[in-house]
Design a protein around this motif. Structure first.
Motif: not given
Length: 208
Positions: A41-43, A54-57, A100-106
């Motif tokens: 749900a968070l992802a 920076i946008h991802e953070l 974030a990792r579940r979403r594939g973000l580094a």
């Protein structure tokens, strides 16, 4: 120690999610069975990978502001943070990194001593998010300290430090000993191993 946690301790860099949920099972935390769905749900609230770091953070900081409250006296169990919507900054940071990792973000954790910040793995990005004050990403150089990537084993050690301290402060020596014994079995630097084992012996002597 369970077979699951023992197996994860033998891996070089297991996911934070796997190690912390295995630790929650050892510590009989609430909400373990619902944790994976809560991470999903968070992802789902995070952007697809491949955008500006920076946008991802900033999006991760938004999750902390709007979805997970941080409190120094909050739960140190990842599953309880996910189900209850808040907890200690160590575990709220871990929760959004898992998402974030579940979403594939580094995105992962960096730390100094017992504290952690959320950082992007993009080369050269100095920006971090403070889980205790997630108003925005900021340049970590302003902290004036060296930050290092924190693997799941290192995070588990710091979390167990907090569990031992809380249990002993409350007078629950049996629980402090249980957490300290788990902590002593985790992978760690050789320079730290003797002090962890000494702590187990000290608590066992107090309990007896």
């Amino acid at each position: 120690m369970s077979d699951e946690l023992q197996r994860l301790c033998g891996q070089a860099c297991p996911p934070h999610e796997d190690v912390l949920l295995a630790l929650d099972r050892e510590l009989q935390a609430d909400g373990v069975d619902a944790a994976s769905a809560a991470i999903d749900a968070l992802a789902a609230r995070l952007p697809a990978p491949g955008g500006d770091p920076i946008h991802e953070l900033a999006c991760v900081a938004g999750l902390l502001r709007d979805g997970l409250r941080s409190d120094e006296i909050g739960s140190l169990a990842l599953s309880e943070v996910l189900v209850d919507g808040g907890g200690h900054p160590l575990t709220t940071a871990a929760a959004v990194v898992c998402a974030a990792r579940r979403r594939g973000l580094a995105i992962d954790l960096v730390g100094h001593g017992p504290r952690v910040w959320i950082a992007h793995e993009a080369a050269g990005s100095p920006y971090v998010v403070d889980p205790a004050d997630p108003r925005a990403a900021f340049d970590a150089r302003a902290l004036g300290i060296d930050l290092h990537w924190r693997c799941a084993h290192e995070l588990a050690l710091v979390i167990l430090d907090g569990v031992v301290e809380r249990a002993e402060r409350c007078g629950d020596l049996a629980w402090a000993l249980h957490a300290a014994d788990l902590r002593a079995r985790l992978p760690m630097e050789a320079s730290d191993a003797d002090s962890r084992r000494t702590e187990v012996q000290r608590l066992r002597a107090r309990l007896n």
